[in-house]
Design a protein around this motif. Structure first.
Motif, PDB file in Angstrom:
ATOM      1  N   GLY A 109       0.812  -1.209   0.000  1.00 40.87           N
ATOM      2  CA  GLY A 109       0.000   0.000   0.000  1.00 40.87           C
ATOM      3  C   GLY A 109       0.849   1.264   0.000  1.00 40.87           C
ATOM      4  N   VAL A 110       0.172   2.363   0.307  1.00 42.67           N
ATOM      5  CA  VAL A 110       0.845   3.667   0.364  1.00 42.67           C
ATOM      6  C   VAL A 110       1.347   3.823   1.798  1.00 42.67           C
ATOM      7  CG1 VAL A 110       0.499   6.136  -0.080  1.00 42.67           C
ATOM      8  CG2 VAL A 110      -0.792   4.463  -1.362  1.00 42.67           C
ATOM      9  N   SER A 111       2.146   4.781   2.055  1.00 35.59           N
ATOM     10  CA  SER A 111       2.636   4.943   3.417  1.00 35.59           C
ATOM     11  C   SER A 111       1.611   5.657   4.281  1.00 35.59           C
ATOM     12  CB  SER A 111       3.937   5.730   3.388  1.00 35.59           C
ATOM     13  OG  SER A 111       4.580   5.629   4.615  1.00 35.59           O
ATOM     14  N   ASP A 112       1.910   5.756   5.543  1.00 38.85           N
ATOM     15  CA  ASP A 112       1.056   6.470   6.484  1.00 38.85           C
ATOM     16  C   ASP A 112       1.063   7.975   6.136  1.00 38.85           C
ATOM     17  OD1 ASP A 112      -0.590   6.668   8.556  1.00 38.85           O
ATOM     18  OD2 ASP A 112       0.911   6.419  10.124  1.00 38.85           O
ATOM     19  N   GLY A 113       0.120   8.692   6.664  1.00 38.84           N
ATOM     20  CA  GLY A 113       0.149  10.145   6.555  1.00 38.84           C
ATOM     21  C   GLY A 113      -0.302  10.699   5.217  1.00 38.84           C
ATOM     22  N   ARG A 114      -1.087   9.937   4.458  1.00 34.37           N
ATOM     23  CA  ARG A 114      -1.557  10.405   3.156  1.00 34.37           C
ATOM     24  C   ARG A 114      -3.020  10.831   3.194  1.00 34.37           C
ATOM     25  NH1 ARG A 114       2.030   9.696  -1.278  1.00 34.37           N
ATOM     26  NH2 ARG A 114       4.016   9.296  -0.285  1.00 34.37           N
ATOM     27  N   GLY A 115      -3.495  11.235   4.343  1.00 39.15           N
ATOM     28  CA  GLY A 115      -4.888  11.636   4.431  1.00 39.15           C
ATOM     29  C   GLY A 115      -5.769  10.450   4.710  1.00 39.15           C
ATOM     30  N   PRO A 116      -7.068  10.684   4.863  1.00 38.03           N
ATOM     31  CA  PRO A 116      -7.934   9.595   5.316  1.00 38.03           C
ATOM     32  C   PRO A 116      -8.146   8.485   4.296  1.00 38.03           C
ATOM     33  CG  PRO A 116      -9.220  11.572   4.829  1.00 38.03           C
ATOM     34  CD  PRO A 116      -7.770  11.952   4.720  1.00 38.03           C
ATOM     35  N   ALA A 117      -7.893   8.760   3.006  1.00 37.93           N
ATOM     36  CA  ALA A 117      -8.233   7.765   1.987  1.00 37.93           C
ATOM     37  C   ALA A 117      -7.240   6.620   1.906  1.00 37.93           C
ATOM     38  CB  ALA A 117      -8.360   8.443   0.618  1.00 37.93           C
ATOM     39  N   LEU A 118      -6.005   6.854   2.300  1.00 37.02           N
ATOM     40  CA  LEU A 118      -4.948   5.860   2.090  1.00 37.02           C
ATOM     41  C   LEU A 118      -4.104   5.670   3.348  1.00 37.02           C
ATOM     42  CD1 LEU A 118      -3.858   7.146  -1.417  1.00 37.02           C
ATOM     43  CD2 LEU A 118      -4.696   4.833  -0.979  1.00 37.02           C
ATOM     44  N   GLY A 119      -3.300   4.630   3.352  1.00 35.34           N
ATOM     45  CA  GLY A 119      -2.347   4.432   4.452  1.00 35.34           C
ATOM     46  C   GLY A 119      -2.896   3.610   5.604  1.00 35.34           C
ATOM     47  N   HIS A 120      -3.933   2.791   5.328  1.00 32.27           N
ATOM     48  CA  HIS A 120      -4.552   2.008   6.405  1.00 32.27           C
ATOM     49  C   HIS A 120      -3.997   0.586   6.516  1.00 32.27           C
ATOM     50  CE1 HIS A 120      -7.432   5.208   7.098  1.00 32.27           C
ATOM     51  NE2 HIS A 120      -7.571   5.301   5.779  1.00 32.27           N
ATOM     52  N   LEU A 121      -2.990   0.271   5.696  1.00 29.93           N
ATOM     53  CA  LEU A 121      -2.465  -1.103   5.744  1.00 29.93           C
ATOM     54  C   LEU A 121      -1.950  -1.509   7.123  1.00 29.93           C
ATOM     55  CD1 LEU A 121      -1.205  -3.446   3.391  1.00 29.93           C
ATOM     56  CD2 LEU A 121       0.580  -2.846   5.013  1.00 29.93           C
ATOM     57  N   PRO A 122      -1.219  -0.653   7.840  1.00 29.42           N
ATOM     58  CA  PRO A 122      -0.753  -1.090   9.180  1.00 29.42           C
ATOM     59  C   PRO A 122      -1.918  -1.468  10.101  1.00 29.42           C
ATOM     60  CG  PRO A 122       0.499   0.825   8.457  1.00 29.42           C
ATOM     61  CD  PRO A 122      -0.620   0.639   7.453  1.00 29.42           C
ATOM     62  N   ALA A 123      -3.026  -0.711  10.031  1.00 31.93           N
ATOM     63  CA  ALA A 123      -4.185  -1.038  10.876  1.00 31.93           C
ATOM     64  C   ALA A 123      -4.816  -2.357  10.431  1.00 31.93           C
ATOM     65  CB  ALA A 123      -5.208   0.090  10.805  1.00 31.93           C
ATOM     66  N   ALA A 124      -4.859  -2.580   9.110  1.00 32.26           N
ATOM     67  CA  ALA A 124      -5.424  -3.828   8.595  1.00 32.26           C
ATOM     68  C   ALA A 124      -4.564  -5.022   9.003  1.00 32.26           C
ATOM     69  CB  ALA A 124      -5.547  -3.751   7.067  1.00 32.26           C
ATOM     70  N   LEU A 125      -3.253  -4.818   8.960  1.00 30.89           N
ATOM     71  CA  LEU A 125      -2.318  -5.869   9.360  1.00 30.89           C
ATOM     72  C   LEU A 125      -2.519  -6.213  10.839  1.00 30.89           C
ATOM     73  CD1 LEU A 125      -0.040  -7.337   7.810  1.00 30.89           C
ATOM     74  CD2 LEU A 125       1.548  -5.619   8.677  1.00 30.89           C
ATOM     75  N   GLN A 126      -2.676  -5.168  11.635  1.00 28.35           N
ATOM     76  CA  GLN A 126      -2.914  -5.365  13.070  1.00 28.35           C
ATOM     77  C   GLN A 126      -4.225  -6.124  13.297  1.00 28.35           C
ATOM     78  OE1 GLN A 126      -3.609  -1.799  15.383  1.00 28.35           O
ATOM     79  NE2 GLN A 126      -2.434  -2.616  17.091  1.00 28.35           N
ATOM     80  N   ALA A 127      -5.256  -5.767  12.519  1.00 30.14           N
ATOM     81  CA  ALA A 127      -6.545  -6.468  12.638  1.00 30.14           C
ATOM     82  C   ALA A 127      -6.393  -7.942  12.266  1.00 30.14           C
ATOM     83  CB  ALA A 127      -7.588  -5.795  11.753  1.00 30.14           C
ATOM     84  N   ALA A 128      -5.455  -8.225  11.362  1.00 30.22           N
ATOM     85  CA  ALA A 128      -5.205  -9.616  10.958  1.00 30.22           C
ATOM     86  C   ALA A 128      -4.327 -10.337  11.987  1.00 30.22           C
ATOM     87  CB  ALA A 128      -4.540  -9.642   9.580  1.00 30.22           C
ATOM     88  N   GLY A 129      -3.910  -9.621  13.033  1.00 29.57           N
ATOM     89  CA  GLY A 129      -3.146 -10.248  14.115  1.00 29.57           C
ATOM     90  C   GLY A 129      -1.659 -10.337  13.841  1.00 29.57           C
ATOM     91  N   VAL A 130      -1.166  -9.481  12.947  1.00 31.44           N
ATOM     92  CA  VAL A 130       0.247  -9.560  12.562  1.00 31.44           C
ATOM     93  C   VAL A 130       0.940  -8.238  12.853  1.00 31.44           C
ATOM     94  CG1 VAL A 130       1.807  -9.806  10.575  1.00 31.44           C
ATOM     95  CG2 VAL A 130      -0.160 -11.329  10.808  1.00 31.44           C
TER      96      VAL A 130
END
Ligand SMILES: [Zn+2]
Length: 322
Positions: A109-130
């Motif tokens: 994905g894109v990195s953090d700090g790109r506004g509300p539309a992008l950069g949510h991969l770290p949160a999704a990864l955390q939700a996946a337990g990783v």
């Protein structure tokens, strides 16, 4: 004594009437709108392997970005998809593959700090337990910002402390060629600097692959040139099941299955990208192969059906086997 249905409804109505007349109940769900996608993490099995689709966010694509697009037909396709006129919204997906002995993240994905539309991969990864420090391999379809920038923190450091970064040798060479960067229009120059910054952060654990061969474990690289010279997909195989994660073969499902000849302005070679798209559609339609894509409607799992000279995306039924 039996309670007849009529009797029951009458008493329920009476009770309801008394309740409504006597109470003024405040709404409890008075929460601000989030104005951002929810965390997206959806897991399925491929043989004995687990694959988790992760949502980084979305990008809006204006019709002017599609090369060869015919307005009237684009309007018809949008309407047939029950979509509104105007820019088409497409997700940015990534896929976490748990091979059992190794965790592989395909695109970041894109990195953090790109506004509300992008950069949510770290949160999704955390939700996946990783946690990022559990990821062993970052496998990148191509070095565009919506695929590789997410390997970095917003401060530009490596987000995944133990992961090797695997890119195709062709893409690495293309984005590191100064002549290519100098020739590129100004708006495309950040693609070069972004690719270089990501590669530099992982310089001591960078690996390059090419051709149709094993990339990591049972995951095989499939060259899909055009979108970028080294653009690749990855075939995951386990116990007779196959999943083909194809990167950016499609940017907008509403248009490009019906019109595989419509390319996108981000393509380095739009003609070759269109040829690759059609060849890939034919291959996965003939083989009835499960596919996933970084810009297919999240979670992006599905099949391609061929209807004469045109194609259709058929989203996969939800599935998980324990
Ligand atoms: Zn992309």
């Amino acid at each position: 004594m039996t309670l007849s249905r009529r009797h029951f409804l009458a008493s329920a109505g009476l009770a309801g009437g008394v309740f409504l007349a006597g109470a003024s109940v405040p709404a409890l769900a008075r929460a601000p709108l989030a104005s951002a996608p929810t965390v997206g993490a959806l897991r399925r099995k491929v043989g004995s392997i687990e694959v988790t689709a992760l949502l980084d966010g979305y990008i809006d694509l204006k019709s002017e970005l599609f090369i060869g697009l015919v307005d009237a037909e684009a309007g018809r396709l949008a309407e047939a998809s029950f979509g509104k006129p105007g820019p088409r919204r497409t997700p940015v997906n990534a896929y976490l593959v748990n091979l059992g002995d190794r965790l592989v993240l395909i695109d970041a994905g894109v990195s953090d700090g790109r506004g509300p539309a992008l950069g949510h991969l770290p949160a999704a990864l955390q939700a996946a337990g990783v946690a990022p420090d559990q990821v062993d391999t970052l496998l990148i379809t191509h070095m565009h910002p919506d695929h590789i920038n997410g390997v970095l923190t917003s401060a530009g450091e490596a987000l995944f402390p133990h992961a090797e970064l695997v890119v195709t040798a062709t893409d690495y060479a293309f984005w590191h060629d100064d002549a290519n960067m100098n020739q590129a229009p100004d708006e495309a120059k950040p693609f070069f600097t972004g690719a270089r910054r990501a590669a530099a952060a992982y310089a001591d654990r960078l690996r390059q692959v090419d051709g149709e061969r094993e990339a990591v474990g049972s995951i095989r690289t499939v060259p899909l040139p055009g979108h970028t010279p080294g653009h690749a997909g990855f075939i995951v195989e386990s116990d007779g099941d196959t999943l083909f994660i194809w990167g950016d073969v499609v940017h907008m499902a509403t248009y490009q299955f019906a019109r595989p000849d419509w390319s996108i302005a981000f393509d380095v070679d739009s003609k070759l990208a269109a040829e690759t798209r059609k060849r890939t559609f034919d291959r996965v339609a003939a083989d009835r192969m499960l596919i996933a894509g970084m810009h297919l409607p999240f979670p992006g799992f599905g099949h391609v059906a061929r209807d004469g000279q045109t194609y259709r995306f058929v989203p996969a039924e939800w599935a998980y086997e324990l």
